[in-house]
Design a protein around this motif. Structure first.
Motif, short mmCIF file in Angstrom:
data_model
loop_
_atom_site.label_atom_id
_atom_site.label_comp_id
_atom_site.label_asym_id
_atom_site.label_seq_id
_atom_site.Cartn_x
_atom_site.Cartn_y
_atom_site.Cartn_z
N ARG A 7 24.43 39.17 45.77
CA ARG A 7 24.96 38.29 44.70
C ARG A 7 25.21 39.10 43.44
O ARG A 7 26.16 38.85 42.70
N VAL A 8 24.35 40.06 43.19
CA VAL A 8 24.55 40.93 42.02
C VAL A 8 25.79 41.82 42.24
O VAL A 8 26.54 42.07 41.29
N ASN A 9 26.04 42.23 43.48
CA ASN A 9 27.28 42.99 43.76
C ASN A 9 28.49 42.16 43.31
O ASN A 9 29.43 42.67 42.71
N THR A 10 28.45 40.85 43.63
CA THR A 10 29.56 39.96 43.26
C THR A 10 29.67 39.86 41.74
O THR A 10 30.77 39.91 41.18
N PHE A 11 28.53 39.75 41.07
CA PHE A 11 28.53 39.69 39.60
C PHE A 11 29.20 40.95 39.03
O PHE A 11 30.04 40.88 38.15
N ILE A 12 28.83 42.10 39.58
CA ILE A 12 29.39 43.37 39.08
C ILE A 12 30.90 43.39 39.33
O ILE A 12 31.69 43.74 38.45
N LYS A 13 31.30 42.98 40.52
CA LYS A 13 32.75 43.02 40.86
C LYS A 13 33.57 42.12 39.95
O LYS A 13 34.74 42.36 39.72
N LYS A 14 32.93 41.05 39.45
CA LYS A 14 33.63 40.13 38.54
C LYS A 14 33.81 40.73 37.16
O LYS A 14 34.59 40.22 36.36
N HIS A 15 33.06 41.76 36.84
CA HIS A 15 33.15 42.39 35.52
C HIS A 15 33.81 43.76 35.67
O HIS A 15 33.12 44.77 35.86
N GLU A 16 35.11 43.75 35.59
CA GLU A 16 35.94 44.94 35.85
C GLU A 16 35.44 46.17 35.08
O GLU A 16 35.40 47.28 35.62
N GLU A 17 35.02 45.94 33.83
CA GLU A 17 34.54 47.05 32.98
C GLU A 17 33.40 47.81 33.64
O GLU A 17 33.30 49.03 33.55
N LEU A 18 32.51 47.04 34.30
CA LEU A 18 31.37 47.66 34.98
C LEU A 18 31.74 48.08 36.40
O LEU A 18 31.35 49.15 36.86
N ALA A 19 32.54 47.26 37.06
CA ALA A 19 32.89 47.52 38.47
C ALA A 19 33.51 48.90 38.62
O ALA A 19 33.21 49.63 39.57
#
Ligand SMILES: NC(=O)c1ccc[n+]([C@@H]2O[C@H](COP(=O)([O-])OP(=O)(O)OC[C@H]3O[C@@H](n4cnc5c(N)ncnc54)[C@H](OP(=O)(O)O)[C@@H]3O)[C@@H](O)[C@H]2O)c1
Length: 332
Positions: A141-153
């Motif tokens: 679920r945290v992977n998904t959170f990261i992917k949603k934040h392009e700056e971090l992804a």
């Protein structure tokens, strides 16, 4: 100015391995995070030249402060700490909050170039909703959170860690001695050919992480969103057979039901059994990244396992250590 590598869980198995490899590598100034800067483990890190800072992954402000000025971060959560005292659902909630706090703090770290997030695949997506493995769930679920934040992804490598060699001593995997039959058995709810992906020695984690950090063109590319830290894949039956060979014991693999294993180990059987059932069902798709893309491994990263064909037998430094060698160094 020296580049700073900040390591979450620096006093533990994964983080400790990353710290050790980074101190040898000497490219980064190493910062280690712990909740208790006065523990023996923290003091030992300080003595090796690590900048030890206090922070708690439950408290996002403390993590933001601890990440300040970092060029690279190795981040992890420990599902098994809340799981010791709570049920799986509660442990997932705690771990998801912790992983999200880490990602939020990384988003606030302006100096950050590379975020290595220790995680696991999305078992529900891979099995079309059939199997959720609690200690994989929050991480994915945290992977998904990261992917949603392009700056971090775009600064993140999803870092999948396979099974430590030392798991052979943990509930469910520890062979059970049956003296009357002169046998050591394992009970699992899956067939003997189920694939088991192994990390080998936990010291390998640091070697993988340094290889990831040194090759951003490979490990931050959008087409290779995940790295798998693993040395080998054995079937469940071969895993036990190998242990029997190393320990000098007769073994037998026994396939049974999840319910039967739960009678023996309770919630530990549910947890590890869900993982085994996932591996049986997923087969070669077990380490897919969240978009179904290819995950890269040790070969692409240029890492070799000691003793494997073609490896330089004299080159101990920088070589991965496989499961058999770890077990050979243990007392049975
Ligand atoms: N066993 C396997 O084969 C395997 C494979 C893949 C993934 N994993 C995952 O590995 C994770 C555990 O990592 P590990 O083996 O390195 O664990 P570990 O050796 O038990 O170390 C846990 C580390 O996390 C730190 N920590 C725990 N809670 C914290 C908090 N609230 N704030 C700050 N730091 C905290 C601890 O630091 P202090 O106590 O010093 O604060 C310690 O350094 C689990 O999530 C598990 O799912 C395990």
């Amino acid at each position: 100015m020296a580049k700073i590598l900040t390591v979450v869980g620096a006093t533990g198995i994964q983080g400790g391995s990353v710290v050790a490899a980074a101190l040898k590598d000497k490219i980064y100034k190493v910062r280690g995070i712990t909740r208790n800067v006065n523990s023996d483990a923290a003091k030992a890190l300080k003595a090796k030249g690590v900048e030890v800072v206090a922070a708690d992954v439950n408290d996002v402000d403390s993590i933001v402060k601890a990440f300040e000025g970092s060029t690279a971060i190795y981040a992890l959560t420990n599902f098994f700490e809340p799981f010791l005292t709570a049920d799986a659902e509660e442990a997932i909630k705690v771990e998801e909050l912790q992983g999200t706090n880490l990602a939020k703090a990384a988003l606030k770290t302006m100096s950050l170039e590379h975020y290595v997030w220790s995680t696991l695949p999305d078992t529900k997506r891979i099995t079309d909703g059939e199997i959720e493995v609690p200690h994989f769930a929050a991480k994915s679920r945290v992977n998904t959170f990261i992917k949603k934040h392009e700056e971090l992804a775009k600064k993140t490598t999803l870092f999948f860690v396979a099974s430590y060699a030392s798991n052979i001593l943990s509930p469910v995997f520890k062979p059970i001695e049956v003296p009357a039959a002169n046998l050591n058995i394992q009970l699992h709810p899956v067939g003997p050919s189920t694939p088991h992906t192994l990390l080998g020695s936990p010291t390998n984690i640091g070697l993988f992480v340094l290889a990831v950090l040194h090759q951003p063109s490979l490990t931050l590319s959008p087409s290779t969103p995940a790295v798998l830290a693993a040395t080998e894949i054995l079937s469940y039956a071969k895993y036990l057979e190998l242990w029997g060979k190393v320990a000098g014991k007769r073994t037998a693999y026994v396939q049974t039901t999840l319910g039967d294993t739960e009678k023996v180990w309770g919630k530990w059987a549910s947890e590890i059994g869900a993982m085994s059932l996932f591996w049986e069902k997923a087969g070669s798709r077990a380490w897919e990244a969240s978009g179904g893309e290819r995950t890269i491994g040790r070969v692409e990263l240029g890492l070799r396992v000691k003793g494997e064909e073609g490896a330089n037998v004299d080159a101990e430094e920088g070589m991965l250590v496989g499961t058999e060698e770890v077990w050979r160094g243990m007392e049975w």
